[in-house]
Scaffold this motif. Structure first.
Motif, PDB file in Angstrom:
ATOM      1  N   ASP A 137      -4.006  45.014 -21.644  1.00 13.93           N
ATOM      2  CA  ASP A 137      -4.193  43.665 -22.179  1.00 13.93           C
ATOM      3  C   ASP A 137      -5.078  43.667 -23.419  1.00 13.93           C
ATOM      4  N   THR A 138      -5.391  44.857 -23.926  1.00 16.42           N
ATOM      5  CA  THR A 138      -6.165  44.927 -25.166  1.00 16.42           C
ATOM      6  C   THR A 138      -5.276  44.686 -26.386  1.00 16.42           C
ATOM      7  N   LYS A 139      -3.970  44.829 -26.207  1.00 14.69           N
ATOM      8  CA  LYS A 139      -3.099  44.678 -27.378  1.00 14.69           C
ATOM      9  C   LYS A 139      -2.748  43.216 -27.597  1.00 14.69           C
ATOM     10  N   PHE A 140      -2.723  42.833 -28.844  1.00 14.10           N
ATOM     11  CA  PHE A 140      -2.493  41.442 -29.204  1.00 14.10           C
ATOM     12  C   PHE A 140      -1.018  41.088 -29.058  1.00 14.10           C
ATOM     13  N   GLY A 141      -0.741  39.811 -29.065  1.00 16.43           N
ATOM     14  CA  GLY A 141       0.652  39.406 -29.093  1.00 16.43           C
ATOM     15  C   GLY A 141       0.936  38.230 -28.187  1.00 16.43           C
ATOM     16  N   LEU A 142       2.070  37.613 -28.447  1.00 18.15           N
ATOM     17  CA  LEU A 142       2.520  36.449 -27.692  1.00 18.15           C
ATOM     18  C   LEU A 142       3.399  36.899 -26.539  1.00 18.15           C
ATOM     19  N   ASP A 143       3.427  36.115 -25.457  1.00 20.97           N
ATOM     20  CA  ASP A 143       4.481  36.358 -24.480  1.00 20.97           C
ATOM     21  C   ASP A 143       5.667  35.464 -24.848  1.00 20.97           C
ATOM     22  N   GLU A 144       6.749  35.581 -24.086  1.00 21.15           N
ATOM     23  CA  GLU A 144       7.977  34.906 -24.489  1.00 21.15           C
ATOM     24  C   GLU A 144       7.826  33.381 -24.462  1.00 21.15           C
ATOM     25  N   VAL A 145       7.078  32.874 -23.493  1.00 19.51           N
ATOM     26  CA  VAL A 145       6.864  31.429 -23.398  1.00 19.51           C
ATOM     27  C   VAL A 145       6.077  30.934 -24.615  1.00 19.51           C
ATOM     28  N   GLU A 146       5.019  31.646 -24.931  1.00 22.91           N
ATOM     29  CA  GLU A 146       4.204  31.270 -26.098  1.00 22.91           C
ATOM     30  C   GLU A 146       5.022  31.340 -27.387  1.00 22.91           C
ATOM     31  N   LEU A 147       5.868  32.356 -27.466  1.00 26.82           N
ATOM     32  CA  LEU A 147       6.733  32.508 -28.644  1.00 26.82           C
ATOM     33  C   LEU A 147       7.631  31.282 -28.803  1.00 26.82           C
ATOM     34  N   ASN A 148       8.276  30.895 -27.710  1.00 33.15           N
ATOM     35  CA  ASN A 148       9.197  29.758 -27.798  1.00 33.15           C
ATOM     36  C   ASN A 148       8.473  28.447 -28.069  1.00 33.15           C
ATOM     37  N   ASP A 149       7.289  28.296 -27.476  1.00 36.08           N
ATOM     38  CA  ASP A 149       6.488  27.094 -27.749  1.00 36.08           C
ATOM     39  C   ASP A 149       6.151  27.011 -29.233  1.00 36.08           C
ATOM     40  N   LEU A 150       5.755  28.158 -29.769  1.00 35.74           N
ATOM     41  CA  LEU A 150       5.396  28.198 -31.187  1.00 35.74           C
ATOM     42  C   LEU A 150       6.612  27.807 -32.056  1.00 35.74           C
ATOM     43  N   LEU A 151       7.738  28.449 -31.778  1.00 37.87           N
ATOM     44  CA  LEU A 151       8.927  28.210 -32.613  1.00 37.87           C
ATOM     45  C   LEU A 151       9.460  26.780 -32.478  1.00 37.87           C
ATOM     46  N   ASP A 152       9.214  26.169 -31.321  1.00 41.55           N
ATOM     47  CA  ASP A 152       9.702  24.812 -31.104  1.00 41.55           C
ATOM     48  C   ASP A 152       8.764  23.726 -31.616  1.00 41.55           C
ATOM     49  N   SER A 153       7.546  24.104 -31.991  1.00 40.66           N
ATOM     50  CA  SER A 153       6.558  23.083 -32.346  1.00 40.66           C
ATOM     51  C   SER A 153       6.871  22.434 -33.702  1.00 40.66           C
ATOM     52  N   GLU A 154       6.513  21.183 -33.800  1.00 39.62           N
ATOM     53  CA  GLU A 154       6.712  20.441 -35.046  1.00 39.62           C
ATOM     54  C   GLU A 154       5.892  21.069 -36.170  1.00 39.62           C
ATOM     55  N   THR A 155       4.679  21.472 -35.823  1.00 37.66           N
ATOM     56  CA  THR A 155       3.799  22.096 -36.828  1.00 37.66           C
ATOM     57  C   THR A 155       4.508  23.278 -37.473  1.00 37.66           C
ATOM     58  N   PHE A 156       5.081  24.118 -36.616  1.00 34.32           N
ATOM     59  CA  PHE A 156       5.776  25.300 -37.142  1.00 34.32           C
ATOM     60  C   PHE A 156       6.931  24.906 -38.062  1.00 34.32           C
ATOM     61  N   LYS A 157       7.690  23.909 -37.623  1.00 34.87           N
ATOM     62  CA  LYS A 157       8.879  23.522 -38.408  1.00 34.87           C
ATOM     63  C   LYS A 157       8.512  22.981 -39.785  1.00 34.87           C
ATOM     64  N   ASN A 158       7.274  22.538 -39.910  1.00 30.82           N
ATOM     65  CA  ASN A 158       6.852  21.998 -41.209  1.00 30.82           C
ATOM     66  C   ASN A 158       6.232  23.032 -42.146  1.00 30.82           C
ATOM     67  N   LEU A 159       6.158  24.258 -41.714  1.00 31.40           N
ATOM     68  CA  LEU A 159       5.587  25.296 -42.587  1.00 31.40           C
ATOM     69  C   LEU A 159       6.674  25.812 -43.531  1.00 31.40           C
ATOM     70  N   LYS A 160       6.528  25.478 -44.794  1.00 32.02           N
ATOM     71  CA  LYS A 160       7.600  25.796 -45.750  1.00 32.02           C
ATOM     72  C   LYS A 160       7.343  27.072 -46.560  1.00 32.02           C
ATOM     73  N   ASN A 161       6.128  27.574 -46.495  1.00 31.89           N
ATOM     74  CA  ASN A 161       5.799  28.734 -47.341  1.00 31.89           C
ATOM     75  C   ASN A 161       5.624  30.036 -46.553  1.00 31.89           C
ATOM     76  N   ILE A 162       6.129  30.029 -45.331  1.00 30.25           N
ATOM     77  CA  ILE A 162       6.208  31.290 -44.597  1.00 30.25           C
ATOM     78  C   ILE A 162       7.644  31.459 -44.143  1.00 30.25           C
ATOM     79  N   LYS A 163       8.023  32.724 -43.944  1.00 29.55           N
ATOM     80  CA  LYS A 163       9.351  32.984 -43.415  1.00 29.55           C
ATOM     81  C   LYS A 163       9.228  34.015 -42.292  1.00 29.55           C
ATOM     82  N   ILE A 164       9.714  33.652 -41.117  1.00 24.42           N
ATOM     83  CA  ILE A 164       9.695  34.608 -40.001  1.00 24.42           C
ATOM     84  C   ILE A 164      10.917  35.516 -40.142  1.00 24.42           C
TER      85      ILE A 164
END
Ligand SMILES: *Cc1c(COP(=O)(O)O)cnc(C)c1O
Length: 227
Positions: A120-147
């Motif tokens: 658990d020393t290694k960083f990173g999201l789990d799958e639920v956190e990943l999907n929450d992030l991608l589904d969030s309105e905040t994320f959808k409004n970020l125009k100057n990053i590209k995943i």
């Protein structure tokens, strides 16, 4: 073996569609120049200050990847020039990258880091956190990053079956994110000890340090110290 020979040997052992990131953390610029002269143009660094200094000293056609754990307050130092940030694991960090990219009038490519290892020393999201992030309105409004895709690190173990299981897990998450109108191109997994297995499991980008440049000082922990 010279850096050049190591590099050419590794290049000949990976398929053409797999990108090689030469991980040069803690190594002097002369070592990077040797790799550069052998044709390498993509370098990965873990520490912001070191990356900034090397960027200033080395040829401008190098693509610099940040592969360490990035702190929000340091994003502005690399935002003007970084090509790809591998280890993004929070919305807060993405918002800061977006903000600094906007200030520099550019878009910054990012990979989201997924936690696949047992430790658990290694960083990173789990799958639920990943999907929450991608589904969030905040994320959808970020125009100057590209995943562009995902990044992960397997458990530090000799157990090949376990490493394989972890890589396949990451690949399955990557595949699930693919939709007809959003194609992810990059799956960053595999280091010196496990890159061949990573490629078998679907990696498109390997991050290789010690097999090119030799072992690092034992004072530098695997995965990099926190800044
Ligand atoms: C240091 C590091 C690498 C390279 O590790 P080697 O075992 O030297 O190839 C790859 N990825 C990350 C995130 C690293 O910190």
């Amino acid at each position: 073996m010279s850096i050049k020979n190591n590099l050419l040997e590794i290049k000949s052992s990976i398929p053409e569609n797999v990108t090689l990131v030469a991980v040069s953390k803690t190594k002097p610029v002369s070592d990077l120049m040797e790799a550069y002269e052998a044709g390498q143009r993509i370098f990965g660094e873990n520490y912001v200050q070191e990356l900034v200094e090397k960027h200033e000293q080395l040829p401008q056609d190098i693509e610099w990847h940040f592969i360490g754990h990035l702190q929000s307050r340091k994003v502005k130092q690399i935002a003007p020039f970084v090509s790809l940030i591998h280890g993004v694991d929070s919305l807060k960090l993405l918002e800061e990258i977006n903000k600094q990219a906007l200030k520099n009038n550019r878009s910054i490519d990012c990979l989201l880091q997924i936690h696949i290892a047992e430790e658990d020393t290694k960083f990173g999201l789990d799958e639920v956190e990943l999907n929450d992030l991608l589904d969030s309105e905040t994320f959808k409004n970020l125009k100057n990053i590209k995943i562009k895709g995902l990044m992960g690190m397997a458990t530090f173990t000799e157990n090949q079956d376990q490493i394989k299981k972890e890589f396949l897990h990451l690949k399955s998450i990557f595949d699930k994110l693919q939709t007809p109108n959003s194609k992810l191109t990059t799956l960053s997994m595999g280091m010196s000890g496990d890159y061949k297995l990573a490629i078998e499991c679907g990696s498109t980008m390997v991050r290789i340090g010690s097999s090119i440049f030799g072992t690092r000082s034992p004072l530098t922990p695997k995965g990099g110290i926190q800044q």
